[in-house]
Every structure is written in C-alpha cells, then in structure tokens.
Design a protein around this motif. Structure first.
Motif, PDB file in Angstrom:
ATOM      1  N   ILE A   1       1.011  -1.155   0.073  1.00  0.00           N
ATOM      2  CA  ILE A   1       0.108  -0.032   0.068  1.00  0.00           C
ATOM      3  C   ILE A   1       0.725   1.048   0.086  1.00  0.00           C
TER       4      ILE A   1
ATOM      5  N   PRO B   1      -2.045   1.212  -5.062  1.00  0.00           N
ATOM      6  CA  PRO B   1      -1.568   2.689  -5.090  1.00  0.00           C
ATOM      7  C   PRO B   1      -2.376   3.882  -4.489  1.00  0.00           C
TER       8      PRO B   1
ATOM      9  N   ILE C   1      -3.095   2.686  11.878  1.00  0.00           N
ATOM     10  CA  ILE C   1      -4.222   2.022  11.813  1.00  0.00           C
ATOM     11  C   ILE C   1      -3.841   0.664  10.877  1.00  0.00           C
TER      12      ILE C   1
HETATM   13  P1  NAD Z   1      -1.624   8.579   3.542  1.00  0.00           P
HETATM   14  O1  NAD Z   1      -1.227   7.889   4.977  1.00  0.00           O
HETATM   15  O2  NAD Z   1      -2.422   9.699   3.438  1.00  0.00           O
HETATM   16  O3  NAD Z   1      -1.894   7.519   2.515  1.00  0.00           O
HETATM   17  C1  NAD Z   1      -0.878   6.445   2.373  1.00  0.00           C
HETATM   18  C2  NAD Z   1      -1.899   5.409   1.687  1.00  0.00           C
HETATM   19  O4  NAD Z   1      -2.974   4.928   2.824  1.00  0.00           O
HETATM   20  C3  NAD Z   1      -2.701   5.352   0.423  1.00  0.00           C
HETATM   21  O5  NAD Z   1      -2.770   4.245  -0.493  1.00  0.00           O
HETATM   22  C4  NAD Z   1      -4.287   5.833   0.928  1.00  0.00           C
HETATM   23  O6  NAD Z   1      -5.073   5.339   0.214  1.00  0.00           O
HETATM   24  C5  NAD Z   1      -4.237   5.077   2.304  1.00  0.00           C
HETATM   25  N1  NAD Z   1      -5.242   5.520   3.313  1.00  0.00           N
HETATM   26  C6  NAD Z   1      -5.523   6.944   3.456  1.00  0.00           C
HETATM   27  N2  NAD Z   1      -6.190   7.054   4.760  1.00  0.00           N
HETATM   28  C7  NAD Z   1      -6.303   5.572   4.971  1.00  0.00           C
HETATM   29  C8  NAD Z   1      -7.086   5.408   5.974  1.00  0.00           C
HETATM   30  N3  NAD Z   1      -7.939   5.990   7.015  1.00  0.00           N
HETATM   31  N4  NAD Z   1      -7.280   4.029   6.260  1.00  0.00           N
HETATM   32  C9  NAD Z   1      -6.688   3.156   5.480  1.00  0.00           C
HETATM   33  N5  NAD Z   1      -5.892   3.493   4.458  1.00  0.00           N
HETATM   34  C10 NAD Z   1      -5.799   4.786   4.248  1.00  0.00           C
HETATM   35  O7  NAD Z   1      -0.192   9.026   2.988  1.00  0.00           O
HETATM   36  P2  NAD Z   1       0.108  10.108   1.825  1.00  0.00           P
HETATM   37  O8  NAD Z   1      -0.442  11.561   2.199  1.00  0.00           O
HETATM   38  O9  NAD Z   1      -0.190   9.546   0.534  1.00  0.00           O
HETATM   39  O10 NAD Z   1       1.736  10.189   1.900  1.00  0.00           O
HETATM   40  C11 NAD Z   1       2.212  11.167   2.678  1.00  0.00           C
HETATM   41  C12 NAD Z   1       3.037  10.450   3.815  1.00  0.00           C
HETATM   42  O11 NAD Z   1       3.756   9.391   3.600  1.00  0.00           O
HETATM   43  C13 NAD Z   1       3.859  11.355   4.755  1.00  0.00           C
HETATM   44  O12 NAD Z   1       3.465  11.261   6.153  1.00  0.00           O
HETATM   45  C14 NAD Z   1       5.376  10.799   4.450  1.00  0.00           C
HETATM   46  O13 NAD Z   1       6.107  10.974   5.341  1.00  0.00           O
HETATM   47  C15 NAD Z   1       4.896   9.375   4.505  1.00  0.00           C
HETATM   48  N6  NAD Z   1       6.022   8.812   3.686  1.00  0.00           N
HETATM   49  C16 NAD Z   1       6.896   8.189   4.459  1.00  0.00           C
HETATM   50  C17 NAD Z   1       7.970   7.223   4.035  1.00  0.00           C
HETATM   51  C18 NAD Z   1       8.837   6.470   4.835  1.00  0.00           C
HETATM   52  O14 NAD Z   1       9.603   5.841   4.254  1.00  0.00           O
HETATM   53  N7  NAD Z   1       8.681   6.590   6.032  1.00  0.00           N
HETATM   54  C19 NAD Z   1       8.152   7.179   2.287  1.00  0.00           C
HETATM   55  C20 NAD Z   1       7.194   7.976   1.573  1.00  0.00           C
HETATM   56  C21 NAD Z   1       6.143   8.638   2.182  1.00  0.00           C
END
Ligand code: NAD
Length: 489
Positions: free
Chosen positions: A151, A179, A237
């Motif tokens: 994911i 994605p 989560i």
């Molecule tokens: P996000 O957590 O909003 O979404 C990530 C994934 O989770 C997506 O595929 C989305 O559809 C899903 N998702 C969103 N809300 C959800 C929920 N309530 N329940 C279940 N699934 C859900 O993250 P984003 O905004 O797409 O990406 C940015 C974040 O990712 C930043 O916090 C960044 O630091 C982090 N990130 C971390 C790394 C790392 O290596 N630690 C690398 C890249 C990005």
C-alpha cells in the motif's frame, strides 16, 4: 508524443494480466501542476480485491515453484524497459504528482536501482548448510510467504512501489499493489511494463481505491503480509489492523527530520545541502529537512541557506505540492508560527506560477527562532519549509531531536569528526547523515526509520526485505549409517 497522450483517461484495476473495467465509484485524478483533472481512479470494492487474490492464488504454485535464478530473469528485462521508457515514466510522474521533470527522472533512476537489487538476489540469498552432528545436516531455505500486498503513498508514485514489488516477487510471492488514489497512473505503466517483460499473469495485480480497500486488504484471510508506506496516522491503523488479523506487517510512517548545524560547518556545503533537502520534491519527501537546530553562532550559515533558497523558484526548479488542501495546510503552519513570534526569513505563501494559476504551489520558506513547543517544530509539515530552532548547547540540540515522536532521518553539519560522531551516536533516527541533507542509504543498504516513522521489524529494502518477504525453513537430514546414533532421533 504529447504529454496528455501518456495519460490513461480512466485508471483500471490490473488483475490476471488484464486491465479491467468495473462498476465502481470514481475519484478524479488532479494534476497539481495546474489543478486540471487528468484522469479518474476507481474506488474498488471487496469483490475486486477477491478477484485479485484469486488471480494470485492461481499463479502462486508455478511462480513460487521456480528457482530464484529463473524468477529474476523477468527483472533484468523489466529494468531495461524502465530505462527505455524513462522519459514517458518521468512525464507521467510529473503530471500526476507535480514534481519537476528532473525529480521525476531521478525517481525512475532510483526505481531502476531497486530493480537491480532484486536482480542480485540470487547472489545474496545464500541459504546455509552445516553438518551439525556426524552425518546430520541442517539447512535453511527462504520460502515465499505467499500472497502479499503493498500500500503506497502519493509522494513517489514509482519509487515507493518499487521498494516492495521487485523483492517480494523475485522472492517468489504474488503481489497486490494498492497505489495512492491521488497518483494511480504510474502504476498502470508499471503493470504494462511487467506484462511486456514476461511476468506471468496473476503474479502482479493492482487494485485501486481508498481506505475501504486498505481495510479489506488488512482483513483478507488469504493475504499473508502487507508493506505500507504513508503517514504515521494511517501506518498505525494499518499495522494494528493487519497484526490483529495475524498478518506480518511493516508500516513506514511520516517524519520530522532534524538537521543539527554546528558553527564550524562549511557554509557552502551546508547551505546547498539544506536548501536542496527542504525544497526537493516541494518538501514532500519523508527524508526532507524539516527542522534545523542551529548550535551557537551560525547566522552566516542561515543567511547562506536563505540565499540558496531564493534561487528555488516555483514552476521552474520547484514543483507543486499535491493538492489545494496540502497547500492550505502548509501555509497554515507558517502563519501559526509567525503568529507565535517566529521570524519568517523567506516567505513562500501565496506563490503562483504564471499560466498555472490553479496549480498548488508553495515557495521555499525559511522560519527562524522557532521554539520546540510550536506545532511547526513538532509535526510533519510536508512542504518546502525549514523551521530553525536556536541553542548554544549541542546536548540541548540532541535533546530536541530525541524528543520528536518520529525518527526517520537526522543529519549533522560540521567539519569536526569527533563532534559528528558524538551527534550521530546520540540522535534517535534510523537514517543518519554527516554533511548530507538527504541521508538516503543507497542500495544495497536498507531503508527504514525508527520510532513512529516505522512500525514492525526490519527495513523495507535491501537485505532486510528478504526476511520480510520470506519465511525460513530449517531442514535437518540424516542418511548415512554413521549418523544412526541416538542424537535427537
Ligand atoms: P497517507 O497515509 O494519507 O496514504 C497512504 C496510503 O494509505 C494511500 O494508499 C491511501 O489510500 C491509504 N489511506 C489513506 N487514509 C487511510 C485510512 N484512513 N485507512 C486506510 N488507508 C488509508 O499518506 P500520503 O499522504 O499518501 O503520503 C504522505 C505521507 O507518507 C507522509 O507522511 C510521508 O512522510 C509518508 N511517507 C513515508 C515514507 C517512509 O519511508 N517513512 C516514504 C514516503 C512517504
């Protein structure tokens, strides 16, 4: 080719080697560059996930039954295809994510490097064998986990999926990718290239969607392992839900990376690295410099950082942030810090780009005299913003870093080797740099943070990923007469 021709008007799920239409609700895919709608993504339901799982199930016996040397042949071809399609892939990434073309190209190059690591797995994956007692041999074998899922977030539409896909598949698993619904287009091209590379149908599948499909993945009884990359809120989560369902899960979360700058640091190197780190990919990297702790007399370096940051211009060498909401959130952090008494040295609020008035731009922003209790010092801003805190004491600087809930990356800037060692040994982060703004460990070193930047055991790439995507079988054999003793009979 016109860049619009590269965009599929309707994103589809990819199951059993085919792009499928489905009767789902859809979400608009908006290009951050100019705010225009470029495609639509399906918000799939559980039935679509089931279909993908069935496709994995059908492909698994044959795929997992191949030797790893056979399996990686696909990745040699896939790597060539990534290279041959680099301009097209970079354009798609740029359109859906908003980063600059150069940043998008660097992302594909990193994807190629990750693919090369998977190609090298047969050389790395040395199972062990030892005669543990006369005539009795013990050997280990890395067995695929089975059906697995990845994911992924919006900020690296190609590279982050590539953290998981090549290693998981080369190690014999069948995978479902979910994605980010904000950037679902690059994955369509990844699937098409896997097909061209000869990956058997069903080994790699894509199910698009949002929260609902993520929950379905966490709950699905046939999915054995999940890699998640995204915000800490969602990583928690997913990790909790997947673990409660007895799956293995690795959840990479958000970040608040601290750079500790000492007064003897080389001003040119420090300023160039820090400005590039805080603004690269519009600050939307989990490795971005976000908080800087200035120790002692460093005004000249702060000045230099501002000079470097002024050269970074939205729409030229600075891309857009992902959405209108992201722009508002980032600007809100800046305004709040200003209201609390921090000093804005460079203000990126209300940035616009000529001809792209509906794009989502924030200019480089440098804020001085931030205090550790401010939200901008504690929370992930995920924009091109550097919050500078001041102290005269190196131990206080380390304490500020240690107090962060996150722990992805941290860097120290100094020309004193002893002080660099002192700091690197004490910061609480998984990836640490000396005079480096973005201390990403290149392959074959593994990627992963600490604290609330990573839930689960091990890192997502490199050798560490072998443990995540396989289970270890230990087989003890005895054949010869000299072994017919009562040893553990
Ligand atoms: P996000 O957590 O909003 O979404 C990530 C994934 O989770 C997506 O595929 C989305 O559809 C899903 N998702 C969103 N809300 C959800 C929920 N309530 N329940 C279940 N699934 C859900 O993250 P984003 O905004 O797409 O990406 C940015 C974040 O990712 C930043 O916090 C960044 O630091 C982090 N990130 C971390 C790394 C790392 O290596 N630690 C690398 C890249 C990005």
């Amino acid at each position: 080719m016109n860049s619009a021709d590269l965009i599929v008007p309707k994103v589809k799920n990819y199951i059993e080697g085919r792009f499928l239409d489905g009767d789902f609700q859809v979400m608009e895919v908006i290009s951050p560059i100019d705010g225009s709608t470029i495609s639509s993504a399906p918000l799939s339901n559980r039935a679509a996930l089931d279909e993908a799982v069935q496709s994995c199930k059908a492909a698994l016996p044959d795929w997992s039954g191949k030797t790893i040397k056979e399996r990686v042949q696909v990745f040699f071809k896939f790597r060539q295809l990534l290279e041959a399609n680099i301009d097209e892939l970079s354009t798609i990434i740029q359109l859906e994510n908003g980063k600059t073309f150069g940043e998008a190209k660097a992302e594909v190059l990193k994807g190629i490097e990750l693919c090369e690591f998977a190609c090298s797995l047969p050389q790395i994956l040395n199972d062990e064998i030892l005669e543990v007692s006369r005539g009795v041999e013990c050997r280990t074998s890395h067995v695929p986990v089975g059906i697995v899922a990845a994911i992924t977030p919006f900020n690296f539409p190609l590279m982050v999926p590539m953290w998981s896909i090549p290693n998981a598949i080369a190690l014999g698993n069948c995978m479902i990718l979910k994605p980010s619904e904000q950037v679902p287009l690059s994955a369509q091209k990844i699937a098409a290239l896997f097909k061209e590379a000869g990956l058997p149908d069903g080994v790699f599948n894509i199910v698009n969607g949002d929260r609902l499909i993520v929950e379905a993945i966490c709950d699905h009884p046939d999915i054995e392992a999940i890699s998640f990359v995204g915000s800490t809120r969602v990583a928690k989560i997913v990790y909790q839900r997947a673990s409660a369902n007895l799956k293995r899960c690795l959840g990479l979360g958000g970040a608040k990376n601290h750079l500790i700058v000492l007064s003897d640091a080389n001003p040119d190197i420090s300023a160039a690295n820090i400005a590039a780190s805080m603004s690269g990919c519009a600050g939307q990297r989990c490795m971005a410099a976000s908080a800087m702790v200035a120790v002692g007399k460093v005004d000249h370096i702060v000045q230099h950082i501002c000079d470097e940051a002024r050269k970074i211009v939205p729409g030229q060498n600075l891309g857009a942030v992902i959405s209108k909401e992201a722009k508002e959130r980032i600007e809100g952090y800046i305004t709040e810090a200003e209201n609390l008494g921090a000093k804005i040295l460079l203000d990126g609020r209300n940035a616009t780009v000529e001809g792209k008035n509906s794009g989502f731009y924030v200019g480089p922003t440098v804020i001085d005299h931030v205090t550790p209790d401010m939200k901008i010092a504690q929370e992930e801003v995920f924009g091109p913003v550097l919050a500078i805190m001041r102290t005269d004491d190196i131990d206080e600087a380390i304490r500020i870093e240690n107090n962060s809930n996150y722990g992805n990356a941290s860097s120290v800037f100094t020309q004193n080797g002893g002080l660099a060692k002192y700091v690197t040994e004490r910061v609480s982060a998984g990836m640490v740099g000396v005079n480096i703004g973005v201390p990403v460990p290149r392959e074959p070193f593994s990627f992963g943070g600490w604290n609330e930047s990573r839930f689960g055991v091990g890192d997502i790439t490199g050798k560490s990923s072998i443990h995540f995507w396989t289970k270890l079988k230990k087989t003890t054999t005895k054949w010869n007469p000299e072994a017919w003793t009562d040893w553990m009979s």
